[in-house]
Design a protein around this motif. Sequence first.
Motif, short mmCIF file in Angstrom:
data_model
loop_
_atom_site.label_atom_id
_atom_site.label_comp_id
_atom_site.label_asym_id
_atom_site.label_seq_id
_atom_site.Cartn_x
_atom_site.Cartn_y
_atom_site.Cartn_z
N TRP A 250 0.81 -1.21 0.00
CA TRP A 250 0.00 0.00 0.00
C TRP A 250 0.85 1.26 0.00
CZ3 TRP A 250 -4.81 -0.21 -1.38
CH2 TRP A 250 -5.56 -1.36 -1.12
N ARG A 251 1.99 1.24 0.67
CA ARG A 251 2.80 2.45 0.82
C ARG A 251 3.83 2.65 -0.29
NH1 ARG A 251 2.70 4.68 6.00
NH2 ARG A 251 0.58 4.37 6.85
N ILE A 252 4.30 1.56 -0.89
CA ILE A 252 5.38 1.68 -1.87
C ILE A 252 4.95 1.21 -3.26
CG2 ILE A 252 7.71 0.90 -2.48
CD1 ILE A 252 8.31 0.63 0.48
N ILE A 253 4.44 -0.02 -3.33
CA ILE A 253 4.15 -0.61 -4.63
C ILE A 253 2.97 0.05 -5.31
CG2 ILE A 253 3.61 -2.74 -5.85
CD1 ILE A 253 6.41 -2.59 -4.63
N LEU A 254 1.86 0.20 -4.58
CA LEU A 254 0.65 0.74 -5.20
C LEU A 254 0.84 2.16 -5.75
CD1 LEU A 254 -2.17 -0.28 -5.79
CD2 LEU A 254 -2.97 0.80 -3.69
N PRO A 255 1.53 3.07 -5.05
CA PRO A 255 1.74 4.40 -5.63
C PRO A 255 2.58 4.37 -6.92
CG PRO A 255 2.07 4.47 -3.26
CD PRO A 255 1.93 3.03 -3.62
#
Length: 285
Positions: free
Chosen positions: A193-198
């Motif tokens: 949620w914090r690294i991959i999705l953005p």
Amino acid sequence: MRDRSFAPTRILTYLVATLFAAAYLAPLLVVVLNSLRTNEEIAQSSMIGWPQHMAWGNYALAWSGFCVAETCAGIRPYMLNSALITIPATIFSTLLGAVAGYAVSLWRFRGDVWIYGIVTLGLFLPQQMRLLPWTIVLRDIGLINTLSGLVLIHTIQGLSFTVLFCRNYYVAIPHELIRAARIDGAGFFRIFWRIILPLSGPILIVTVIWQFTHIWNEFLYGVTFTTGQQQPVTAALIALSAAVADIPQHGVQSAAVIIAALPTLLIYLFGGKYFVRGLTAGAVK
């Protein structure tokens, strides 16, 4: 210096591209023109011709007035059915495919290659082979002739595409980011949620466009597992064609086809360039 703007090769390239574009667009042009012609005008001339009088009433009749499967409400309820199937199935398959692609690309575990291979195997199986298994599954869980059943089918089958796209995109993300996050105490879902999705914007656009157009245009499962008022718009178009078999209403039929195709046409019109960018974003590591 020689002017290359009118070089023979360039002229030939434009000529060939124009011919291909004309060949692909000709059927669409015929359908659009017929949707604006009256039935009498088409009957007196042919299926190919310019409208003498703009018959905009064909669209109103196709949308909410013509009888399909003994229900005189046009294709409006079937368009709603397709939206209720396509939107959730696209969202679910995209999110699940992103998580699965992230797992098999950046979190190596025992059997990950086998799992990835089994999931992507669905790309090579023809739809006809899946009809009987899906019939048994939907019968056992009580979802035959329901929109929820089609959502389930398209969500699970869409995973083959979304996992493939997302996995190939995520392998280009530096593994150092994942290692640093794990050292800081971040877990599987927090990293996602914090690294991959953005970082997933380009490939998520690809999967959304791909899934939306594929599910909206799908016909086989809609006509096999649903009937009557539960059918998507693609199946309703066939019912419309059968309903006017004795007295053809080509203008209304053409208008219904244009209305049914409008969502996917708009998706590609406004998102086509993002689709190409997303496909090439993870091409080079």
